[in-house]
Design an enzyme around this catalytic site. Structure first.
Site, PDB file in Angstrom:
ATOM      1  N   CYS A   2      -2.953  13.636  -7.565  1.00 22.81           N
ATOM      2  CA  CYS A   2      -1.834  14.306  -8.231  1.00 22.81           C
ATOM      3  C   CYS A   2      -0.797  14.777  -7.233  1.00 22.81           C
ATOM      4  O   CYS A   2      -1.120  15.106  -6.095  1.00 22.81           O
ATOM      5  CB  CYS A   2      -2.322  15.540  -8.956  1.00 22.81           C
ATOM      6  SG  CYS A   2      -3.390  15.208 -10.322  1.00 22.81           S
ATOM      7  N   ARG A  27       0.483   8.200  -3.718  1.00 22.69           N
ATOM      8  CA  ARG A  27      -0.803   8.900  -3.735  1.00 22.69           C
ATOM      9  C   ARG A  27      -1.703   8.390  -4.861  1.00 22.69           C
ATOM     10  O   ARG A  27      -2.891   8.703  -4.886  1.00 22.69           O
ATOM     11  CB  ARG A  27      -0.583  10.400  -3.905  1.00 22.69           C
ATOM     12  CG  ARG A  27       0.204  11.013  -2.761  1.00 22.69           C
ATOM     13  CD  ARG A  27       0.631  12.410  -3.098  1.00 22.69           C
ATOM     14  NE  ARG A  27      -0.500  13.319  -3.193  1.00 22.69           N
ATOM     15  CZ  ARG A  27      -0.943  14.074  -2.197  1.00 22.69           C
ATOM     16  NH1 ARG A  27      -0.356  14.027  -1.034  1.00 22.69           N
ATOM     17  NH2 ARG A  27      -1.959  14.878  -2.372  1.00 22.69           N
ATOM     18  N   TRP A  74      -3.289  12.246 -11.707  1.00 15.99           N
ATOM     19  CA  TRP A  74      -4.417  11.328 -11.552  1.00 15.99           C
ATOM     20  C   TRP A  74      -5.563  12.019 -12.277  1.00 15.99           C
ATOM     21  O   TRP A  74      -6.125  12.989 -11.780  1.00 15.99           O
ATOM     22  CB  TRP A  74      -4.720  11.125 -10.071  1.00 15.99           C
ATOM     23  CG  TRP A  74      -5.700  10.032  -9.782  1.00 15.99           C
ATOM     24  CD1 TRP A  74      -5.441   8.695  -9.673  1.00 15.99           C
ATOM     25  CD2 TRP A  74      -7.101  10.184  -9.542  1.00 15.99           C
ATOM     26  NE1 TRP A  74      -6.603   8.009  -9.394  1.00 15.99           N
ATOM     27  CE2 TRP A  74      -7.630   8.889  -9.304  1.00 15.99           C
ATOM     28  CE3 TRP A  74      -7.974  11.271  -9.515  1.00 15.99           C
ATOM     29  CZ2 TRP A  74      -8.982   8.669  -9.039  1.00 15.99           C
ATOM     30  CZ3 TRP A  74      -9.315  11.053  -9.254  1.00 15.99           C
ATOM     31  CH2 TRP A  74      -9.805   9.756  -9.015  1.00 15.99           C
ATOM     32  N   ASN A  98      -2.561  20.681  -9.486  1.00  9.10           N
ATOM     33  CA  ASN A  98      -3.434  19.732  -8.777  1.00  9.10           C
ATOM     34  C   ASN A  98      -4.771  20.422  -8.579  1.00  9.10           C
ATOM     35  O   ASN A  98      -4.803  21.593  -8.187  1.00  9.10           O
ATOM     36  CB  ASN A  98      -2.895  19.390  -7.384  1.00  9.10           C
ATOM     37  CG  ASN A  98      -1.671  18.512  -7.443  1.00  9.10           C
ATOM     38  OD1 ASN A  98      -1.246  18.098  -8.512  1.00  9.10           O
ATOM     39  ND2 ASN A  98      -1.104  18.246  -6.271  1.00  9.10           N
ATOM     40  N   GLY A  99      -5.871  19.682  -8.777  1.00  9.74           N
ATOM     41  CA  GLY A  99      -7.190  20.249  -8.529  1.00  9.74           C
ATOM     42  C   GLY A  99      -8.045  20.258  -9.772  1.00  9.74           C
ATOM     43  O   GLY A  99      -7.732  19.605 -10.771  1.00  9.74           O
ATOM     44  N   GLU A 482     -15.689  -2.225   7.192  1.00  5.85           N
ATOM     45  CA  GLU A 482     -14.287  -1.935   6.878  1.00  5.85           C
ATOM     46  C   GLU A 482     -13.617  -3.163   6.232  1.00  5.85           C
ATOM     47  O   GLU A 482     -12.829  -3.019   5.294  1.00  5.85           O
ATOM     48  CB  GLU A 482     -13.561  -1.494   8.170  1.00  5.85           C
ATOM     49  CG  GLU A 482     -12.061  -1.299   8.057  1.00  5.85           C
ATOM     50  CD  GLU A 482     -11.616  -0.230   7.073  1.00  5.85           C
ATOM     51  OE1 GLU A 482     -12.459   0.442   6.468  1.00  5.85           O
ATOM     52  OE2 GLU A 482     -10.402  -0.089   6.885  1.00  5.85           O
ATOM     53  N   LYS A 486     -11.902  -3.127   2.565  1.00  7.79           N
ATOM     54  CA  LYS A 486     -10.496  -3.487   2.334  1.00  7.79           C
ATOM     55  C   LYS A 486     -10.403  -4.554   1.241  1.00  7.79           C
ATOM     56  O   LYS A 486      -9.560  -4.477   0.359  1.00  7.79           O
ATOM     57  CB  LYS A 486      -9.829  -4.040   3.609  1.00  7.79           C
ATOM     58  CG  LYS A 486      -9.487  -3.051   4.687  1.00  7.79           C
ATOM     59  CD  LYS A 486      -8.334  -2.138   4.397  1.00  7.79           C
ATOM     60  CE  LYS A 486      -8.811  -0.865   3.763  1.00  7.79           C
ATOM     61  NZ  LYS A 486      -9.090   0.248   4.571  1.00  7.79           N
ATOM     62  N   GLU A 489     -11.142  -3.012  -2.162  1.00  5.90           N
ATOM     63  CA  GLU A 489     -10.122  -2.060  -2.611  1.00  5.90           C
ATOM     64  C   GLU A 489      -8.900  -2.753  -3.196  1.00  5.90           C
ATOM     65  O   GLU A 489      -8.379  -2.325  -4.218  1.00  5.90           O
ATOM     66  CB  GLU A 489      -9.633  -1.203  -1.430  1.00  5.90           C
ATOM     67  CG  GLU A 489     -10.558  -0.080  -1.043  1.00  5.90           C
ATOM     68  CD  GLU A 489     -10.020   0.690   0.157  1.00  5.90           C
ATOM     69  OE1 GLU A 489     -10.060   1.927   0.121  1.00  5.90           O
ATOM     70  OE2 GLU A 489      -9.560   0.080   1.145  1.00  5.90           O
ATOM     71  N   HIS A 505     -33.456 -10.195   5.931  1.00  2.53           N
ATOM     72  CA  HIS A 505     -34.251  -9.168   5.241  1.00  2.53           C
ATOM     73  C   HIS A 505     -33.761  -8.954   3.816  1.00  2.53           C
ATOM     74  O   HIS A 505     -34.077  -7.937   3.204  1.00  2.53           O
ATOM     75  CB  HIS A 505     -34.218  -7.852   6.034  1.00  2.53           C
ATOM     76  CG  HIS A 505     -34.832  -7.991   7.397  1.00  2.53           C
ATOM     77  ND1 HIS A 505     -36.184  -8.080   7.606  1.00  2.53           N
ATOM     78  CD2 HIS A 505     -34.264  -8.103   8.629  1.00  2.53           C
ATOM     79  CE1 HIS A 505     -36.427  -8.223   8.903  1.00  2.53           C
ATOM     80  NE2 HIS A 505     -35.274  -8.244   9.549  1.00  2.53           N
ATOM     81  N   LYS A 604      -4.576   7.904  -2.909  1.00  2.58           N
ATOM     82  CA  LYS A 604      -4.488   8.324  -1.509  1.00  2.58           C
ATOM     83  C   LYS A 604      -4.886   9.800  -1.458  1.00  2.58           C
ATOM     84  O   LYS A 604      -4.808  10.478  -2.472  1.00  2.58           O
ATOM     85  CB  LYS A 604      -3.026   8.142  -1.061  1.00  2.58           C
ATOM     86  CG  LYS A 604      -2.813   8.174   0.431  1.00  2.58           C
ATOM     87  CD  LYS A 604      -3.126   6.859   1.065  1.00  2.58           C
ATOM     88  CE  LYS A 604      -2.917   6.866   2.562  1.00  2.58           C
ATOM     89  NZ  LYS A 604      -3.681   5.773   3.197  1.00  2.58           N
TER      90      LYS A 604
END
Ligand code: HGA
Length: 609
Positions: A2, A27, A74, A98-99, A482, A486, A489, A505, A604
Site C-alpha cells: 500500500c 510497490r 494491496w 497502510n498496515g 535466485e 526470478k 516471480e 537424491h 515491493k
C-alpha cells in the site's frame, strides 16, 4: 504494498495526489482512491485496477481541492473491491491506512454496538469510525487520532482529514513507514519519498508512535506520549531520473543494466577507505565487531539468498561461523541467543516487516551487535541497528529485485573481508587482490550484460515450458536459487533450485526432455563435480542450459547449450553469474507477455506480515 500520499496547499492538490500515487504504483497494489475536503464536504473517488482509471473518474467528477489524501491498496483484509478500497469515510472523516489492525474484530463489535454501520470488510474501517467516535466526544482531529491509535493493536501508517477541520491534515505511524514533506506554504505526507519528490526534497521521517498535524503554514510532531517533539529535517537524494523509465521497456530491464553503475557507486566507500576497515559499517563498528564469535543473518526472499552467498564467504574468508535464517521463521521460534554473535539484517527497503520484527526479537533476547545492509537511507531497519552498510543502488522500482541484490552482495563481501582482516585471516597481498577484483567488478558485470542477445535467444525456448530446474554448487548454489526465484516471480514458470549434488537424491526423477535444466558452472574447484551432475541430466534426456566462463574447458553439444562470461572472476564470481539468470527471467517473461514490473499478487517493500 500500500502507498499513502497527502497534501495541504494553496493550490489544487488533486494532480499532486494522482502523480504521487502513480509514483507509488511500483510497490504493487490492486485498487486506488483519493478523498478531498471541498468546503464543508468530503468527496472521494475509488476504483479497483490502475491509478489511471481512478484519475479518469476523478476528472469526470471534477474533483479539485486544496486538501486531500490518496492511497494505493494491496488488500490484506477483505477482497479487491471498490467498497474495500481506501479512503474509508466515517461521517465526514476520511482516512487512508497502510498496515494491519490486529484487534479489528473486537473494535468492530464495539463500534457496531455504538451504532456505526460498516461498509467494507477491511480492518481499516474501524479506525475511521473510532476517530469519528472521539471527535463526537469533543476532541479535536489531532486528539481524536491520538486517542484512536491508543486503542489499536497492530501496524499502521495513517493520513486523516475531516470536513470539520478543512485547514489541517493529521497523520500517525506505528510499524509502517511514513514521512512528511515540507514545502513552501504547502506540506505533504507520504509513505515513500518518491510520492512527493516532484513537490519537495525536504523531509521529516516520523518515528514509531509519532503523530503529526499539518497546515499550510507548518507541521507539529508529537511523540508516542503526545508530547511535542522535534524530528530532524533531511534532504532526500532520490533522483527523479531513477523514477523514470527512460529508453527502457521495463524498470527491471533498466535496473539490470544499471548494475555496473550501482556496484561502482556502492564500491566507492570501500575503494576510498583503501581497504576493509570497520569504519565502512559505522563509527561504532570496531567495538561491535570486537570479539564477534559468529554471524546470524536474517532476511527474506532475494535478500535471504544474498545472505546464503555471504555464509560461504564469511566462513571461507573470515573463518567465522555463520548462520542464515528466513526472518519470518526466526521471529517465531525459540532461539538460543549468543550475545557474541553479530545480527545482520538484509532488506532493500529497510522496512520489510518480518525482518524488522526478527531484529526486534533478536534485540529482546539480548543481542546488541546489530548491522543492517540496506538500500534506503533513514529507513526503519537501519535506524534500529547499531551499524549500517548502505548499498547505493538508487531507487529500485521493479518488484523483482536485481541491482539491490548484487549491491547487497558487495556489502556482504566487504563484511566477510573486514571480519577476516580483524581476525588476522587476510594477509595484505590477499586484501590488495580483493580490492583489485572489486575495482574490476563493474567491468565484469558489463561483459555479462553484453551476453543479453544470446540469453534472449534461450528465452524463446523457455517461454513455452511449465517447469525448470536450476543447479549450482557451493557459493553458486544461492545464485541458482535466485535464478529460480526470478523466473517464478515474473514469468510464472514453476522453477526449483538444487545444489547439483542433491540431484540424485530426488529431483532427478523430474528430468525428461520437457524439463530445461539451468546450470551455474563457473571455473571453480567444483566444476568437475558439476560436470558429472550435468552428465546425470543428459543421460536422462534432459536439456542443459549452462552459464560458465571462458576458463572452463567444455563446449556446447547435442542438448547442451553454453553461454560463457569472458573470464572467471574468482571469489566475486557469484555476483557476475547473477546477471545471466536475471536476463533469462526477464526475456522469458517478455516472451510470455507477463507484467514484468508488477507481477501478479506480488508487491515491493513487504510492509505487512
Ligand atoms: N489492511 C489494509 C491495508 C493493507 C496494506 O497495508 N497493504 O500493504 C487493507 O487490507 O485494506
Amino acid at each position: 504494498m500500500c502507498g499513502i500520499v497527502g497534501a495541504i496547499a494553496g493550490r489544487d492538490v488533486v494532480p499532486v495526489l494522482i502523480e504521487g500515487l502513480k509514483r507509488l504504483e511500483y510497490r504493487g497494489y490492486d485498487s486506488a482512491g483519493i478523498a478531498v475536503v471541498e468546503g464543508d464536504t468530503v468527496r472521494r473517488v475509488r476504483r479497483t485496477g490502475r491509478v489511471s482509471e481512478m484519475e479518469v473518474a476523478a476528472q469526470a467528477e471534477g474533483l479539485a481541492a486544496s486538501l486531500g489524501i490518496g492511497h494505493t491498496r494491496w488488500a490484506t483484509h477483505g477482497g479487491v473491491t471498490e467498497s474495500n478500497a481506501h479512503p474509508h469515510v466515517s461521517q465526514g472523516v476520511a482516512l487512508v491506512h497502510n498496515g494491519i489492525i490486529e484487534n479489528h474484530e473486537a473494535q468492530r463489535e464495539r463500534l457496531t454496538a455504538l451504532g456505526y454501520a460498516f461498509e467494507s470488510q477491511t480492518d481499516t474501517e474501524v479506525i475511521a469510525h473510532l476517530i469519528h467516535h472521539h471527535l463526537d466526544g469533543g476532541l479535536d482531529l489531532l486528539q481524536a487520532v491520538q486517542a484512536a491509535t491508543r486503542e489499536l493493536e497492530g501496524a499502521y501508517a495513517l493520513a486523516v482529514v475531516s470536513r470539520d477541520a478543512p485547514d489541517r491534515m493529521v497523520c500517525a505511524r506505528m510499524g509502517c513507514p511514513l514521512l512528511i514533506g515540507l514545502g513552501d506554504g504547502e506540506n505533504f505526507i507520504a509513505s515513500d519519498v518518491s510520492a512527493i519528490i516532484q513537490a519537495t526534497r525536504r523531509v521529516i521521517f516520523l518515528e514509531e508512535g509519532d503523530t503529526a498535524e499539518l497546515t499550510h503554514a507548518g507541521v507539529a510532531v508529537y511523540d508516542e506520549t503526545g508530547a511535542p517533539v522535534a524530528r530532524g529535517e533531511h534532504l532526500s537524494d532520490v533522483s527523479l531520473a531513477s523514477l523514470e523509465l527512460g529508453p527502457y521497456r521495463h524498470f527491471m530491464q533498466k535496473e539490470i543494466h544499471e548494475q555496473p553503475r550501482a556496484i561502482g557507486d556502492t564500491l566507492e566507500a570501500i575503494i576510498d577507505a583503501a581497504g576493509f576497515e570497520p569504519g565502512l559499517f559505522g563509527a561504532d563498528a570496531a567495538e561491535v565487531f570486537d570479539g564477534v564469535r559468529g554471524v546470524q543473518i536474517l532476511a527474506c526472499g532475494t535478500s535471504y539468498y544474498a545472505g546464503l552467498v555471504a555464509q560461504y564467504w564469511i566462513e571461507a574468508i573470515a573463518g567465522v561461523p555463520c548462520r542464515v535464517e528466513i526472518a519470518s521463521e526466526y521471529r517465531y521460534r525459540k532461539v538460543v541467543p549468543d550475545p557474541g554473535h553479530l545480527i545482520v539484517t538484509i532488506s532493500q527497503s529497510g522496512e520489510t516487516l518480518d525482518t524488522m520484527e526478527a531484529l526486534k526479537y533478536a534485540k529482546s533476547l539480548g543481542h546488541t551487535r546489530t548491522l543492517s545492509i540496506c538500500n534506503v537511507p533513514e529507513s526503519a531497519i537501519p535506524r534500529a541497528s547499531r551499524l549500517v552498510f548502505y548499498t547505493r543502488a538508487g531507487a529500485e522500482i521493479g518488484v523483482a529485485s536485481t541491482k539491490a541484490f548484487t549491491t547487497q552482495l558487495v556489502g556482504l563481501f566487504a563484511l566477510a573481508a573486514t571480519l577476516a582482516k580483524l581476525g588476522g585471516h587476510l594477509p595484505a597481498e590477499r586484501e590488495a587482490e580483493y580490492i583489485d577484483s572489486l575495482r574490476h567488478l563493474p567491468g565484469s558485470i558489463q561483459h555479462a550484460l553484453n551476453l543479453e542477445p544470446q540469453i534472449a535467444s534461450w528465452a524463446e525456448r523457455f517461454s513455452p515450458r511449465h517447469h525448470a530446474l536450476f543447479l549450482g554448487r557451493g557459493v553458486h548454489y544461492p545464485i541458482a536459487l535466485e535464478g529460480a526465484l526470478k523466473l517464478k516471480e515474473i514469468s510464472y514458470i514453476h522453477a526449483e533450485a538444487y545444489p547439483a549434488g542433491e540431484l540424485k537424491h530426488g529431483p532427478l526423477a523430474l528430468v525428461d526432455a520437457d524439463m530445461p535444466v539451468v546450470v551455474i558452472a563457473p571455473k571453480d574447484e567444483l566444476l568437475e563435480k558439476v560436470k558429472s551432475n550435468m552428465q546425470e541430466v543428459r543421460a536422462r534426456g534432459g536439456e542443459l542450459f549452462v552459464f560458465t566462463d571462458a576458463d572452463s574447458n567444455f563446449g556446447a553439444s547435442e542438448g547442451v547449450h553454453v553461454i560463457r562470461a569472458p573470464r572467471h572472476v574468482g571469489v566475486l564470481s557469484p555476483i557476475v553469474h547473477t546477471i545471466p539468470v536475471q536476463l533469462l527471467a526477464y526475456h522469458t517473461a517478455l516472451a510470455r507477455g507477463t507484467d514484468v514490473d508488477k507481477p501478479r499478487n506480488l508487491a515491493k517493500s513487504v510492509t505487512v506480515e
